[in-house]
Design a protein around this motif. Structure first.
Motif, short mmCIF file in Angstrom:
data_model
loop_
_atom_site.label_atom_id
_atom_site.label_comp_id
_atom_site.label_asym_id
_atom_site.label_seq_id
_atom_site.Cartn_x
_atom_site.Cartn_y
_atom_site.Cartn_z
N CYS A 64 0.83 -1.21 0.00
CA CYS A 64 0.00 0.00 0.00
C CYS A 64 0.86 1.26 0.00
O CYS A 64 0.55 2.23 -0.70
CB CYS A 64 -0.96 0.00 1.19
SG CYS A 64 -2.31 -1.19 1.01
N LEU A 65 1.93 1.25 0.76
CA LEU A 65 2.84 2.39 0.78
C LEU A 65 3.46 2.61 -0.60
O LEU A 65 3.48 3.73 -1.12
CB LEU A 65 3.93 2.19 1.83
CG LEU A 65 4.99 3.28 1.91
CD1 LEU A 65 4.40 4.62 2.27
CD2 LEU A 65 6.07 2.87 2.91
N LEU A 66 3.93 1.54 -1.21
CA LEU A 66 4.49 1.64 -2.55
C LEU A 66 3.44 2.14 -3.53
O LEU A 66 3.72 3.01 -4.37
CB LEU A 66 5.06 0.28 -2.99
CG LEU A 66 5.64 0.23 -4.41
CD1 LEU A 66 6.78 1.23 -4.58
CD2 LEU A 66 6.09 -1.19 -4.73
N ALA A 67 2.23 1.62 -3.44
CA ALA A 67 1.15 2.05 -4.34
C ALA A 67 0.87 3.54 -4.19
O ALA A 67 0.68 4.25 -5.19
CB ALA A 67 -0.10 1.23 -4.06
N GLU A 68 0.85 4.03 -2.96
CA GLU A 68 0.62 5.46 -2.74
C GLU A 68 1.73 6.30 -3.37
O GLU A 68 1.46 7.32 -4.01
CB GLU A 68 0.53 5.75 -1.24
CG GLU A 68 -0.73 5.25 -0.59
CD GLU A 68 -0.73 5.49 0.91
OE1 GLU A 68 -0.18 6.52 1.37
OE2 GLU A 68 -1.28 4.64 1.63
N ILE A 69 2.97 5.89 -3.18
CA ILE A 69 4.10 6.64 -3.72
C ILE A 69 4.07 6.62 -5.25
O ILE A 69 4.26 7.65 -5.90
CB ILE A 69 5.44 6.07 -3.18
CG1 ILE A 69 5.57 6.35 -1.69
CG2 ILE A 69 6.63 6.61 -3.98
CD1 ILE A 69 5.64 7.81 -1.30
N LEU A 70 3.81 5.46 -5.83
CA LEU A 70 3.77 5.37 -7.29
C LEU A 70 2.64 6.22 -7.86
O LEU A 70 2.79 6.86 -8.90
CB LEU A 70 3.63 3.91 -7.73
CG LEU A 70 4.81 3.00 -7.42
CD1 LEU A 70 4.53 1.57 -7.87
CD2 LEU A 70 6.10 3.53 -8.03
N THR A 71 1.50 6.23 -7.17
CA THR A 71 0.38 7.05 -7.62
C THR A 71 0.72 8.53 -7.53
O THR A 71 0.43 9.31 -8.44
CB THR A 71 -0.88 6.72 -6.80
OG1 THR A 71 -1.20 5.33 -7.02
CG2 THR A 71 -2.06 7.57 -7.21
N ASP A 72 1.36 8.94 -6.45
CA ASP A 72 1.77 10.34 -6.30
C ASP A 72 2.79 10.75 -7.36
O ASP A 72 2.71 11.84 -7.91
CB ASP A 72 2.37 10.59 -4.92
CG ASP A 72 1.33 10.59 -3.80
OD1 ASP A 72 0.11 10.65 -4.10
OD2 ASP A 72 1.75 10.52 -2.63
N LEU A 73 3.75 9.87 -7.63
CA LEU A 73 4.81 10.21 -8.58
C LEU A 73 4.35 10.18 -10.03
O LEU A 73 4.75 11.04 -10.83
CB LEU A 73 5.99 9.24 -8.42
CG LEU A 73 6.85 9.38 -7.19
CD1 LEU A 73 7.88 8.25 -7.13
CD2 LEU A 73 7.56 10.73 -7.16
#
Length: 140
Positions: A64-73
């Motif tokens: 979930c953390l990775l998904a949030e970062i990828l979505t933000d970037l």
């Protein structure tokens, strides 16, 4: 845990971005998609249900953390997250940034087109971008 070894195919196709508490964070060397993989450092585990309860929750949190970062970037139209493992039996979770304009849309990316490796230092730049965004969460 000390007998964990990254599957040979993942080691060949990916570059290490960093390490979470449970998982190795990898980037796939395919410039067609921002494509990251979490590989839990647990030997002989093929499926999520084989992890103990704490590891399952940790993997979900890391994902979930990775998904949030990828979505933000990357601001994707869709973020595909999958644990397939037909060719690489070691448990690993793909996180693939998808856009309606990518060449595989709307179909899955697997088996559609040959990978296109990053040119020059593009792979290192993309890995660094994600590493920096996750710097408070990576252990190395």
């Amino acid at each position: 845990m000390s007998d964990f070894q990254l599957h040979q195919q993942l080691a060949q196709d990916c570059f290490k971005v960093g390490s979470f508490g449970l998982s190795e964070l990898l980037i796939m060397n395919d410039s067609q998609y921002p494509w990251f993989i979490l590989a839990p450092r647990r030997a002989n585990v093929k499926e999520i249900y084989q992890l103990n309860t704490l590891d399952r929750q940790t993997l979900l949190n890391e994902s979930c953390l990775l998904a949030e970062i990828l979505t933000d970037l990357y601001r994707p139209d869709k973020l595909n997250i999958a644990a397939i493992g037909n060719l690489v039996p070691q448990l690993h979770l793909h996180h693939v940034v998808r856009y309606q304009t990518d060449k595989s849309w709307p179909a899955p990316i697997w088996g559609k087109f040959a990978s296109v490796p990053y040119a020059g230092d593009q792979l290192a730049q993309r890995a660094t971008q994600v590493r920096v965004a996750l710097s408070d969460h990576l252990i190395k």
